[in-house]
Design an enzyme around this catalytic site. Structure first.
Site, PDB file in Angstrom:
ATOM      1  N   PHE B 158       0.812  -1.222   0.000  1.00  0.00           N
ATOM      2  CA  PHE B 158       0.000   0.000   0.000  1.00  0.00           C
ATOM      3  C   PHE B 158       0.843   1.268   0.000  1.00  0.00           C
ATOM      4  CE2 PHE B 158       1.047  -0.015   4.467  1.00  0.00           C
ATOM      5  CZ  PHE B 158       1.083   1.324   4.779  1.00  0.00           C
ATOM      6  N   LYS B 182      -1.382  -8.183  -8.477  1.00  0.00           N
ATOM      7  CA  LYS B 182      -2.415  -7.860  -7.488  1.00  0.00           C
ATOM      8  C   LYS B 182      -1.997  -6.598  -6.728  1.00  0.00           C
ATOM      9  CE  LYS B 182      -2.992  -8.760  -3.202  1.00  0.00           C
ATOM     10  NZ  LYS B 182      -3.566  -7.464  -2.785  1.00  0.00           N
ATOM     11  N   SER B 235       5.044  -6.810   4.827  1.00  0.00           N
ATOM     12  CA  SER B 235       5.562  -6.979   6.186  1.00  0.00           C
ATOM     13  C   SER B 235       6.418  -8.248   6.294  1.00  0.00           C
ATOM     14  CB  SER B 235       4.400  -7.075   7.172  1.00  0.00           C
ATOM     15  OG  SER B 235       3.738  -8.314   7.001  1.00  0.00           O
ATOM     16  N   CYS B 291       9.838   1.572   3.689  1.00  0.00           N
ATOM     17  CA  CYS B 291      10.766   0.595   4.249  1.00  0.00           C
ATOM     18  C   CYS B 291      12.204   1.111   4.272  1.00  0.00           C
ATOM     19  CB  CYS B 291      10.678  -0.731   3.501  1.00  0.00           C
ATOM     20  SG  CYS B 291      11.231  -0.613   1.801  1.00  0.00           S
ATOM     21  N   GLU B 402       9.144  -2.037  13.653  1.00  0.00           N
ATOM     22  CA  GLU B 402       8.862  -1.105  12.561  1.00  0.00           C
ATOM     23  C   GLU B 402       7.516  -0.455  12.850  1.00  0.00           C
ATOM     24  OE1 GLU B 402       8.107  -2.770   8.609  1.00  0.00           O
ATOM     25  OE2 GLU B 402       9.201  -1.069   7.783  1.00  0.00           O
TER      26      GLU B 402
END
Lengths: 147, 502
Positions: B158, B182, B235, B291, B402
């Site tokens: 996202f 996707k 993740s 990230c 995180e």
């Protein structure tokens, strides 16, 4: 907008508008003052190229890594009056003097942007510096028209 | 200052894009919400296993012709796609701001980074070349050719809805494969737009397919024997325990880029003004949902007395907090703002929980972003302002996990060696930065630090499209990385021919 911490996007929008207005301004002068049509049309063409150059540089340089949250501090966006200089009653001399003032404001603005953009990728300050220089040299040509 | 015009005026009914045309899903739908103002801007299908498997069949059929299409013809489609992306640059950028929340400058940056991958992939006729050697034995020659494998799956995150799928898709397609992409169901609109442009660019039906959805599509992708490999960014729990593991079980290739907790070191000789500016981008850009964002800042006292170190720390943190306090929050299409909202209310709740935890564990909340001023008076549903903690120790949850939000942790280390050791206590290994004017310190840092991407006086060490996007430890699972030459190897099989003529 308040002139503190202006984003790159806002600077670009302002610059685009400034160049667009300059294009229209010089086209009007070219129509009105036949004898200097060539010079004014050349300036108009330059402004069109300036806009393309600045937008292209920004879009090709900006990256998620380097420009996010960047802002220009305490930079004043000049208020430039094009309208009064292209009214029917304005004389050649006043129009040219007004154009010199516009070029001076514009070149100062671009120079400040170039100066504050030093921490960005080098192509950004370079592009603004180039446009500032072009605007500055135009003032000399304009003053020459007054004889 | 006016808000830039929104390219999406009414909610869009998104559809899957399979075989060169929009195809309705047999599943349910989900609202896509603009996180800045709470408005529904699209409805996205939550597709089923059947929808996915149908797309795979279509892609397998398209693969038969596409893999035989000459590389030059394939890249002509990509050249046209690049041109279409440039033509639609502004619209695509504004869509990202609407679907994700990031500022327009950030969206334009993301668009540029995405396009760069298409540009690099147009080099396939050269990049995909094999190699050869005459006379490996007398009269016998040997050569290597790279061949496509078939159908690949790409699962987008996202946080960079436009760019990240383009780390993979152009290379997969350019090398002669077909894809099932996707997008994140949270912000799928820009990918829906890209596939339309890919179609317009002449990429044949069935080569570039988009199947919207969630877990069911991911599971179907992992289970489908005809999917040759999966590219994932998300993740660590999902990347490691689901994607990497399942790809191993089903014999698929995998690029699984996962979570991070990145450190920035500020050395005593750093240019403080430029370091602070770089840190603002790094810690708070994309509202910390990145990230490669740095989250832990270590002020290093190498060569300083205790007193000098303390003074230097205060100077660094004061500059950091002062700059962070000036960040204006609001709707990303408002050109006066520097930081947008988090992607959704759940993410805000998560960040708030971490802030509470930090306070509970004894860290000092120097800058509190929990009640930010929001320019334009938008609802505070997703907004959290820049937040800074001091007196943070490595055993605290806020130093380890995180957070994926605009939260910075300030720490100290006496030496560079100690600072590097602090980085190594963390299980992640995505990125780290050092700010210094000292080449030796920079080299030591680059040499010893176990992370995939190193920044020297760079806050976000994002590799360009022609370099692999690296990652180590719990930040990456797989062998070859996305982007650049590693990507070419990932999407092709090396076939070796040994040849003798009688």
């Amino acid at each position: 907008m308040d002139n503190e911490n202006i984003t790159t996007s806002a600077i670009m929008s302002f610059s685009e508008k400034l160049e667009e207005q300059s294009v229209a301004f010089y086209e009007k002068l070219a129509q009105k003052f036949d004898e200097q049509q060539e010079t004014f049309l050349r300036f108009s063409k330059e402004c069109r190229k300036n806009k393309i150059h600045l937008v292209r540089t920004y879009q090709e340089t900006i990256s998620d890594a380097l420009e996010a949250t960047f802002s220009f501090e305490a930079l004043v966006l000049p208020k430039i009056d094009f309208e009064s200089l292209i009214s029917e009653e304005v004389s050649f001399s006043n129009a040219v003097k007004g154009a010199v003032a516009i070029e001076s404001q514009a070149s100062e603005f671009y120079a400040q942007v170039a100066d504050q953009a030093q921490s960005l990728l080098a192509t950004i300050p370079r592009a603004f510096k180039r446009v500032a220089g072009a605007r500055r040299s135009r003032s000399e040509t304009l003053l020459g028209l007054l004889g | 200052m006016a808000i830039l015009s929104e390219p999406i005026k009414e909610p869009i009914e998104l559809m899957n894009f399979i075989g060169g045309e929009p195809v309705p899903s047999s599943g349910t739908t989900k609202d896509v919400v603009n996180p800045a103002n709470g408005k529904v801007i699209a409805k996205v299908p939550i597709s089923t296993k059947e929808d996915h498997d149908h797309a795979v069949e279509v892609a397998r059929e398209a693969y038969q012709d596409w893999r035989c299409t000459p590389p030059m013809a394939r890249v002509r489609c990509l050249f046209r796609l690049k041109e279409l992306l440039e033509e639609n640059f502004e619209e695509l950028s504004r869509i990202q701001t609407m679907e994700h929340g990031k500022t327009i400058d950030e969206s334009r940056g993301e668009t540029r980074r995405g396009i760069e991958n298409v540009e690099v992939a147009t080099g396939i006729p050269t990049l995909m070349m094999g190699y050869n050697l005459e006379d490996i034995a007398t009269g016998i020659d040997e050569y290597l050719i790279r061949q496509p494998l078939g159908v690949f799956g790409i699962i987008g995150p996202f946080n960079f809805p436009f760019m990240v799928p383009l780390w993979f898709a152009p290379y997969a397609v350019a090398t002669g494969n077909c894809i099932i992409l996707k997008p994140s169901s949270e912000d799928p609109i820009s990918q829906a737009k890209i596939v339309e442009l890919a179609d317009e660019a002449g990429i044949p039906p069935g080569v570039w397919n988009v199947v919207h959805g969630g877990r069911d599509v991911v599971s179907a992708m992992l289970d489908n024997q005809h999917i040759k490999g999966v590219c994932f960014v998300g993740s660590t729990p999902v990347g490691r325990d689901v994607i990497y593991r399942r790809c191993g079980e089903t014999g698929k290739r995998v690029i699984s880029q996962a979570g991070a907790k990145n450190f920035a070191l500020v050395m005593p000789d750093a240019n403080l003004e430029l370091t602070t500016a770089a840190c603002m981008t790094s810690f708070f850009g994309n509202t910390g949902q990145r990230c490669l964002a740095n989250a832990n800042l270590i002020v290093v006292g190498e060569g300083l007395s205790k007193k000098q170190h303390e003074a230097f720390y205060t100077e660094v943190v004061d500059a950091f907090v002062t700059a962070a306090s000036k960040i204006r929050m609001g709707y990303g299409l408002d050109e006066t703002i520097h930081m947008g909202p988090l992607r959704d209310p759940g993410k805000k709740e998560n960040v708030l929980r971490y802030i509470e935890k930090g306070i509970e564990q004894g860290a000092t909340l120097t800058l509190d972003g929990r009640n930010p001023v929001i320019v334009g008076g938008y609802p505070d549903t997703c907004f959290v302002g820049p937040t800074v903690f001091e007196n943070v120790t490595l055993d605290m949850v806020i130093a380890q996990d995180e957070i994926f939000g605009p939260v910075g942790m300030m720490m100290k280390a006496d030496t560079l060696t100690e600072a590097i050791a602090m980085i190594h206590t963390n299980p992640f290994g995505n990125s780290a930065s050092i700010f210094t004017g000292n080449g030796k310190w920079a080299r030591e840092f680059q040499y010893w630090t176990e992370v995939g991407n190193i920044g020297v006086n760079i806050g976000i060490a994002a590799p360009m499209a022609f370099f692999p996007f690296s990652g180590m430890k719990d930040s990456f699972f797989g062998s070859l990385h996305g982007q650049g030459m590693e990507s070419i190897r990932f999407f092709t099989e090396s076939k070796v021919v040994i040849q003798r003529w009688f």
